[in-house]
Design an enzyme around this catalytic site. Structure first.
Site, PDB file in Angstrom:
ATOM      1  N   GLU A  20      -2.591   7.483  -4.908  1.00  0.00           N
ATOM      2  CA  GLU A  20      -2.888   6.842  -6.197  1.00  0.00           C
ATOM      3  C   GLU A  20      -4.365   6.900  -6.595  1.00  0.00           C
ATOM      4  O   GLU A  20      -4.705   6.776  -7.779  1.00  0.00           O
ATOM      5  CB  GLU A  20      -2.452   5.378  -6.175  1.00  0.00           C
ATOM      6  CG  GLU A  20      -3.337   4.485  -5.299  1.00  0.00           C
ATOM      7  CD  GLU A  20      -2.901   3.020  -5.309  1.00  0.00           C
ATOM      8  OE1 GLU A  20      -1.704   2.756  -5.149  1.00  0.00           O
ATOM      9  OE2 GLU A  20      -3.775   2.155  -5.471  1.00  0.00           O
ATOM     10  N   HIS A  49      -0.620  -0.202  -9.703  1.00  0.00           N
ATOM     11  CA  HIS A  49      -1.322  -1.175  -8.845  1.00  0.00           C
ATOM     12  C   HIS A  49      -1.723  -2.394  -9.670  1.00  0.00           C
ATOM     13  O   HIS A  49      -2.882  -2.793  -9.725  1.00  0.00           O
ATOM     14  CB  HIS A  49      -2.555  -0.529  -8.196  1.00  0.00           C
ATOM     15  CG  HIS A  49      -2.931  -1.167  -6.894  1.00  0.00           C
ATOM     16  ND1 HIS A  49      -3.306  -0.448  -5.785  1.00  0.00           N
ATOM     17  CD2 HIS A  49      -2.970  -2.461  -6.513  1.00  0.00           C
ATOM     18  CE1 HIS A  49      -3.586  -1.270  -4.784  1.00  0.00           C
ATOM     19  NE2 HIS A  49      -3.375  -2.502  -5.201  1.00  0.00           N
ATOM     20  N   ARG A  86       0.868  -1.183   0.000  1.00  0.00           N
ATOM     21  CA  ARG A  86       0.000   0.000   0.000  1.00  0.00           C
ATOM     22  C   ARG A  86       0.903   1.230   0.000  1.00  0.00           C
ATOM     23  O   ARG A  86       1.915   1.272   0.704  1.00  0.00           O
ATOM     24  CB  ARG A  86      -0.914   0.046   1.232  1.00  0.00           C
ATOM     25  CG  ARG A  86      -2.105  -0.891   1.183  1.00  0.00           C
ATOM     26  CD  ARG A  86      -3.132  -0.497   0.093  1.00  0.00           C
ATOM     27  NE  ARG A  86      -4.247  -1.432   0.016  1.00  0.00           N
ATOM     28  CZ  ARG A  86      -4.334  -2.469  -0.809  1.00  0.00           C
ATOM     29  NH1 ARG A  86      -3.357  -2.734  -1.646  1.00  0.00           N
ATOM     30  NH2 ARG A  86      -5.397  -3.241  -0.816  1.00  0.00           N
ATOM     31  N   ASP A  94       4.551  -0.242  -6.963  1.00  0.00           N
ATOM     32  CA  ASP A  94       3.300  -0.646  -7.612  1.00  0.00           C
ATOM     33  C   ASP A  94       2.122   0.100  -6.999  1.00  0.00           C
ATOM     34  O   ASP A  94       1.004   0.022  -7.495  1.00  0.00           O
ATOM     35  CB  ASP A  94       3.088  -2.161  -7.459  1.00  0.00           C
ATOM     36  CG  ASP A  94       1.879  -2.650  -8.232  1.00  0.00           C
ATOM     37  OD1 ASP A  94       1.783  -2.326  -9.433  1.00  0.00           O
ATOM     38  OD2 ASP A  94       1.016  -3.327  -7.642  1.00  0.00           O
TER      39      ASP A  94
HETATM   40  P1  NAI Z   1      -1.551 -11.293   5.133  1.00  0.00           P
HETATM   41  O1  NAI Z   1      -2.603 -10.820   6.069  1.00  0.00           O
HETATM   42  O2  NAI Z   1      -1.476 -12.742   4.767  1.00  0.00           O
HETATM   43  O3  NAI Z   1      -0.100 -10.883   5.704  1.00  0.00           O
HETATM   44  C1  NAI Z   1       0.204  -9.635   6.245  1.00  0.00           C
HETATM   45  C2  NAI Z   1       1.382  -9.821   7.194  1.00  0.00           C
HETATM   46  O4  NAI Z   1       1.790  -8.531   7.651  1.00  0.00           O
HETATM   47  C3  NAI Z   1       1.030 -10.649   8.437  1.00  0.00           C
HETATM   48  O5  NAI Z   1       1.991 -11.669   8.628  1.00  0.00           O
HETATM   49  C4  NAI Z   1       1.063  -9.632   9.558  1.00  0.00           C
HETATM   50  O6  NAI Z   1       1.499 -10.197  10.810  1.00  0.00           O
HETATM   51  C5  NAI Z   1       2.109  -8.651   9.014  1.00  0.00           C
HETATM   52  N1  NAI Z   1       2.085  -7.381   9.717  1.00  0.00           N
HETATM   53  C6  NAI Z   1       1.066  -6.771  10.376  1.00  0.00           C
HETATM   54  N2  NAI Z   1       1.486  -5.647  10.964  1.00  0.00           N
HETATM   55  C7  NAI Z   1       2.814  -5.537  10.673  1.00  0.00           C
HETATM   56  C8  NAI Z   1       3.814  -4.586  11.015  1.00  0.00           C
HETATM   57  N3  NAI Z   1       3.540  -3.536  11.801  1.00  0.00           N
HETATM   58  N4  NAI Z   1       5.064  -4.771  10.555  1.00  0.00           N
HETATM   59  C9  NAI Z   1       5.365  -5.848   9.777  1.00  0.00           C
HETATM   60  N5  NAI Z   1       4.465  -6.787   9.441  1.00  0.00           N
HETATM   61  C10 NAI Z   1       3.200  -6.628   9.875  1.00  0.00           C
HETATM   62  O7  NAI Z   1      -1.707 -10.384   3.840  1.00  0.00           O
HETATM   63  P2  NAI Z   1      -1.200 -10.687   2.360  1.00  0.00           P
HETATM   64  O8  NAI Z   1      -2.261 -11.426   1.619  1.00  0.00           O
HETATM   65  O9  NAI Z   1       0.161 -11.251   2.409  1.00  0.00           O
HETATM   66  O10 NAI Z   1      -1.166  -9.198   1.754  1.00  0.00           O
HETATM   67  C11 NAI Z   1      -0.231  -8.234   2.197  1.00  0.00           C
HETATM   68  C12 NAI Z   1      -0.581  -6.883   1.592  1.00  0.00           C
HETATM   69  O11 NAI Z   1      -0.385  -6.902   0.175  1.00  0.00           O
HETATM   70  C13 NAI Z   1      -2.064  -6.488   1.723  1.00  0.00           C
HETATM   71  O12 NAI Z   1      -2.316  -5.908   2.982  1.00  0.00           O
HETATM   72  C14 NAI Z   1      -2.231  -5.484   0.614  1.00  0.00           C
HETATM   73  O13 NAI Z   1      -1.921  -4.204   1.125  1.00  0.00           O
HETATM   74  C15 NAI Z   1      -1.176  -5.877  -0.393  1.00  0.00           C
HETATM   75  N6  NAI Z   1      -1.748  -6.340  -1.669  1.00  0.00           N
HETATM   76  C16 NAI Z   1      -1.358  -5.701  -2.816  1.00  0.00           C
HETATM   77  C17 NAI Z   1      -1.859  -6.091  -4.044  1.00  0.00           C
HETATM   78  C18 NAI Z   1      -1.411  -5.439  -5.327  1.00  0.00           C
HETATM   79  O14 NAI Z   1      -2.000  -5.700  -6.390  1.00  0.00           O
HETATM   80  N7  NAI Z   1      -0.386  -4.600  -5.329  1.00  0.00           N
HETATM   81  C19 NAI Z   1      -2.860  -7.170  -4.143  1.00  0.00           C
HETATM   82  C20 NAI Z   1      -3.159  -7.812  -2.875  1.00  0.00           C
HETATM   83  C21 NAI Z   1      -2.629  -7.390  -1.692  1.00  0.00           C
END
Ligand code: NAI
Length: 344
Positions: free
Chosen positions: A260, A292, A231, A255
């Site tokens: 954005e 994105h 994000r 990305d």
């Molecule tokens: P997820 O929920 O499986 O993993 C997120 C991880 O971040 C968890 O392990 C959590 O403990 C960790 N986390 C939480 N707070 C934190 C902090 N303060 N410092 C470090 N780590 C922390 O989510 P997933 O599926 O892996 O997605 C991650 C992110 O990717 C989403 O939140 C979204 O923002 C982004 N995303 C981007 C896309 C794109 O097209 N560019 C598409 C889908 C998701």
């Protein structure tokens, strides 16, 4: 057969939703407009609304949809920070797609890192003009280098698998570490100090907003490659620009971008962009910006279509809604998902 009003529709959305709509028994009206309180009117006579990351689902929009009789919104994405869940509570069910392909995002992130390191974007432009010089295109081997991964959830772990395949040493930072070999969890400061490449895979929360800022950038190795596919607001964009100008940051692959919403997914090639920070970032030879797009693979689009439509079918058939979100999820007095299998 229920009818869906589908907002911010792009050709690739139509392709994948049309393939799946009969299977789930829906008629879909596609609108190119983004959803907001005015365009909400187009949902008259529909049974459900499907929306995306840059639609505006504030209280006005939610109220309008409710007046029109809409009782369910299918978000075709995992994030829902653009939905006023409080306004929807006990009136409109909000469903989402929690995960559709962690590989799509992880592969885009590693692709950006390689492109920046080996200057493929510059090589592409040079050879198109028959400039076959290699001066300025030197990269470094990923093999044996340290990569820092911030956030080791589904996408972070898929990304780590790729890095281990390259023979990299992986440092990770996550308040909720997972057990896995080949990864050393460390404090953020140490990750910044030791990593040649840093990739962000954590969600945007109050704690993670501007997790990359002047202080953390000052601790990074000179020439670090920074990748953000998570994000935009995880990075303080002005601090990033300063870091690039001072050569602390060797390259950045973005990305996502803090501001954005008004820009990404649309064509502004005939317009003067007012965002000077973005314009300056894009002008840098060592920055690549994608709009994105990390999710944009056939597999992810098909999963998005399948899960969005299955969520909505579950709602209309009175089934449990595991992918529902509400502003009381996990809070007391909480939502009633444990008891009703729906938030309310
Ligand atoms: P997820 O929920 O499986 O993993 C997120 C991880 O971040 C968890 O392990 C959590 O403990 C960790 N986390 C939480 N707070 C934190 C902090 N303060 N410092 C470090 N780590 C922390 O989510 P997933 O599926 O892996 O997605 C991650 C992110 O990717 C989403 O939140 C979204 O923002 C982004 N995303 C981007 C896309 C794109 O097209 N560019 C598409 C889908 C998701």
């Amino acid at each position: 057969m229920e009818t869906i009003s589908f907002y911010d529709a792009k050709p690739y959305d139509k392709l994948f939703f049309d393939k799946r709509k009969d299977e789930f028994g829906f008629e879909i009206n596609y609108y190119e407009d983004k959803l907001n309180r005015r365009s909400a009117l187009m949902a008259e006579n529909s049974d459900a609304v499907v929306a995306f990351v840059n639609d505006t689902l504030d209280a006005d929009t939610i109220n309008k949809l409710y007046e029109l009789g809409i009782r369910v919104i299918g978000m075709r994405c995992s994030g829902y920070n653009n939905v006023d869940l409080k306004a929807a509570w006990e009136r409109i069910h909000v469903l989402r797609v929690p995960a559709y392909s962690p590989y799509a995002i992880a592969e885009h992130a590693i692709g950006m890192a390689i492109m920046l390191n080996r200057k493929l974007h510059r090589a592409y432009n040079r050879t198109r003009e028959y400039n076959f010089s290699l001066v300025g295109l030197t990269g470094f081997d990923f093999h044996g280098k340290t990569i820092g991964v911030i956030g080791t959830g589904k996408i972070g772990q898929a990304f780590i698998d790729l890095c281990l395949g390259f023979g990299m040493r992986v440092l990770a930072y996550d308040p909720y570490p997972v057990e896995r070999s080949g990864v050393e969890y460390v404090e953020l400061d140490r990750l910044c100090r030791e990593s040649s490449v840093i990739s962000l895979h954590c969600p945007l929360t109050k704690e993670t907003k501007h997790i990359i800022n002047r202080d953390s950038i000052a601790k990074m190795r000179e020439g670090v490659i920074l990748i953000n596919t998570s994000r935009g607001a995880l990075i303080d964009s002005e601090a990033l620009l300063e870091g690039i100008k001072s050569h602390r940051i060797g390259a950045a692959g973005l990305d996502v971008y803090e501001e954005e919403t008004e820009l990404f997914y649309e064509d502004f090639s005939d317009t003067i962009i007012q965002d000077d920070v973005l314009a300056r970032l894009i002008s840098m030879p060592n920055v690549i910006v994608t709009s994105h797009q990390a999710f944009l693979t056939e597999e992810a689009l098909d999963n998005i279509a399948q899960v969005t439509l299955s969520n909505l079918r579950g709602y209309f058939d009175g089934k449990p809604l595991p992918n529902e979100v509400c502003y009381r999820c996990g809070r007391e007095p909480g939502c009633r998902k444990d008891e009703l299998k729906r938030c309310f």
